[in-house]
Design an enzyme around this catalytic site. Structure first.
Site, short mmCIF file in Angstrom:
data_model
loop_
_atom_site.label_atom_id
_atom_site.label_comp_id
_atom_site.label_asym_id
_atom_site.label_seq_id
_atom_site.Cartn_x
_atom_site.Cartn_y
_atom_site.Cartn_z
CB SER A 107 3.85 5.32 7.30
OG SER A 107 2.86 4.65 8.18
CG PHE B 274 -0.19 9.26 6.91
CD1 PHE B 274 -0.20 7.81 7.50
CD2 PHE B 274 1.16 9.92 7.65
CE1 PHE B 274 0.82 7.20 8.36
CE2 PHE B 274 1.80 9.36 8.37
CZ PHE B 274 1.52 7.91 8.86
CG ASN C 164 -0.45 0.70 2.45
OD1 ASN C 164 -0.53 2.03 2.41
ND2 ASN C 164 0.16 -0.23 3.16
CG ASN D 214 4.31 0.89 9.56
OD1 ASN D 214 3.52 0.78 8.58
ND2 ASN D 214 4.17 1.99 10.25
CE LYS E 81 2.68 -0.16 12.70
NZ LYS E 81 1.44 -0.10 12.38
CG ASN F 44 3.37 4.57 1.66
OD1 ASN F 44 4.12 4.19 0.76
ND2 ASN F 44 2.67 3.62 2.38
CB THR F 45 4.50 10.24 5.15
OG1 THR F 45 3.08 9.99 5.10
CG2 THR F 45 4.52 11.93 5.48
C1 LIG Z 1 -3.66 -1.13 3.63
C2 LIG Z 1 -2.74 -0.89 4.97
C3 LIG Z 1 -2.59 0.36 5.38
C4 LIG Z 1 -1.93 0.60 6.51
N1 LIG Z 1 -1.92 1.75 7.03
C5 LIG Z 1 -1.30 2.05 8.35
C6 LIG Z 1 -1.26 3.38 8.90
O1 LIG Z 1 -2.32 4.31 8.45
N2 LIG Z 1 -0.77 3.41 9.99
C7 LIG Z 1 0.21 2.65 10.51
O2 LIG Z 1 1.01 2.73 11.53
N3 LIG Z 1 0.20 1.57 9.94
C8 LIG Z 1 -0.28 1.11 8.98
N4 LIG Z 1 -0.49 -0.22 8.19
C9 LIG Z 1 0.60 -0.99 8.61
C10 LIG Z 1 -0.01 -2.16 9.52
O3 LIG Z 1 -0.55 -1.55 10.86
C11 LIG Z 1 0.91 -3.40 10.02
O4 LIG Z 1 2.02 -2.72 10.71
C12 LIG Z 1 1.66 -4.06 8.58
O5 LIG Z 1 0.51 -4.31 7.58
C13 LIG Z 1 2.20 -5.39 9.17
O6 LIG Z 1 1.06 -6.06 9.60
P1 LIG Z 1 0.33 -7.23 8.71
O7 LIG Z 1 1.19 -8.05 7.99
O8 LIG Z 1 -0.60 -7.88 9.77
O9 LIG Z 1 -0.69 -6.24 8.01
C14 LIG Z 1 -1.27 -0.29 7.05
C15 LIG Z 1 -1.02 -1.70 6.57
C16 LIG Z 1 -1.95 -1.78 5.31
C17 LIG Z 1 -1.84 -3.20 4.49
#
Ligand SMILES: Cc1cc2nc3c(=O)[nH]c(=O)nc-3n(C[C@H](O)[C@H](O)[C@H](O)COP(=O)(O)O)c2cc1C
Length: 364
Positions: free
Chosen positions: A174, A110, A106, A246, A215, A176-177
């Protein structure tokens, strides 16, 4: 889920899943609600019904807080990331499934309704909060794309949400910022944490102050992890826990899907090992002094158990919901309870960091 994947793109199915949850689409009974005595434990002075949580990014704007906290079966839920000013995020498409790899990339960037609207939703939800059986509730804070002095944005987030949540997350990881992840550098992190700590202290919430988590990314090298470990274990910064991790900007060689070339953060199965190793290192570097929330690629009880044995006190998931839907929550809890019992652990807390104790025994 395969039918959904065929006909609906990543972002639309995400939107519909949040909408369905907010309309009460989560079952009020069934496997997800089944709890296990092995998974019930105490941390931060409260009882957790289980250690399995929803990671940030699913309910970014706090639209489904009550059903998630009450009916999902998660022991903790996290909304966000929330930015101070509403912003649209990056242009679409910005969410990609890696079907062959059970991963997601993704680059939302934000997209957020902003602290004002989200705070209103949180306050409405908190008016209903009447039971300890509901999930432990956190708000994940981000920064606006155009803000130069990031600490001011985190301070705004703290001021908006400290009174209404159980924990706050400073998301400095993250991908993406632009520039966000550089805040994980020691000097920047120290400045940010001192600033946020004094804002939290000003709230005079000390009797019922929310826990403060940091995080981090899974892409940090050993020295960067060491620096972070030093900072988070320094009591003066008031960090209560660390979320590891993350999404990753790396692209493991094993990836099969053609979407692997998309820019953004990779999550799901391909990040599992990377983030579990990061949990393991952080637990060693902090001597198990600070609770770790393990996150990345958890799709079954074994994945959760590995994170716990590596040093996690709590575990979060998100991407496995994309592949298995909400039933994954009940499955992870059931399998985790089974694995604990098989290994002779009466309670999940006894298994936290178990791998490190075995290593020590072997060295003797
Ligand atoms: C579509 C998507 C959007 C995400 N948006 C955020 C976010 O806004 N803030 C954040 O701290 N992590 C965000 N994450 C990261 C997740 O919280 C997590 O740290 C990461 O995906 C690893 O866990 P997973 O493999 O179980 O998804 C996002 C992940 C995905 C897939």
């Amino acid at each position: 889920m395969p039918i959904v994947h065929k006909f609906i793109d990543g972002e639309d199915s995400h939107k519909w899943a949040v909408r369905a949850a907010s309309w009460g689409g989560l079952p009020k009974w069934g496997w997800n609600k089944q709890e296990y005595p092995e998974l019930k434990f105490e941390l931060f002075g409260r009882t957790f019904k289980n250690p399995i949580g929803l990671a940030a990014g699913f309910d970014k704007d706090g639209e489904a807080i009550v059903p998630l906290a009450k009916d999902s079966g998660f022991g903790l839920i996290e909304i966000g990331s929330v930015t101070p000013i509403p912003q649209p995020g990056n242009s679409k498409p910005r969410v990609f499934r890696l079907l062959e790899d059970e991963g997601v990339i993704n680059r939302y960037g934000f997209n957020s309704d902003g602290v004002g609207k989200v705070q209103q939703r949180v306050r409405n939800a908190r008016d209903y909060w009447n039971s300890q059986d509901w999930a432990y509730f956190g708000v994940n804070l981000g920064k606006n794309k155009l803000t130069e002095d990031a600490k001011l944005d985190y301070e705004i987030g703290v001021n908006y949400f400290a009174s209404y949540c159980d924990y706050l997350v400073l998301n400095v990881s993250s991908p993406n910022t632009p520039g966000l992840r550089s805040m994980q550098k020691k000097s920047d992190l120290e400045k940010l944490l001192s600033y946020v700590k004094s804002s939290l202290d000003l709230h005079r919430l000390n009797e019922k102050r929310p826990q403060l988590f940091l995080k981090i990314a899974p892409d940090l090298i050993e020295n960067e992890l060491k620096d972070i470990a030093q900072v988070v274990t320094n009591k003066k910064y008031g960090i209560d826990g660390i979320i590891v991790s993350n999404t990753t900007i790396s692209r493991p060689d094993s990836l099969q899907s053609e979407n692997k070339a998309e820019t953004g953060g990779l999550s799901g199965a391909p990040v599992k090992e990377i983030s579990t190793e990061c949990v393991r290192k952080m637990y060693s570097l902090t001597n198990g002094q600070i609770p770790i929330i393990g996150c990345g690629g958890v799709a079954n009880g074994k994945d959760a158990y590995e994170k716990i044995r590596a040093g996690a006190s709590l575990v979060q998931l998100y991407s496995s919901l994309v592949y298995q839907g909400f039933p994954v929550i009940g499955k992870v809890k059931r399998e985790l309870a089974e694995l604990l019992k098989n290994d002779g652990f009466d309670n999940v807390t006894d298994a936290i960091g178990a791998d490190h104790r075995i290593n020590q025994e072997n060295r003797k």
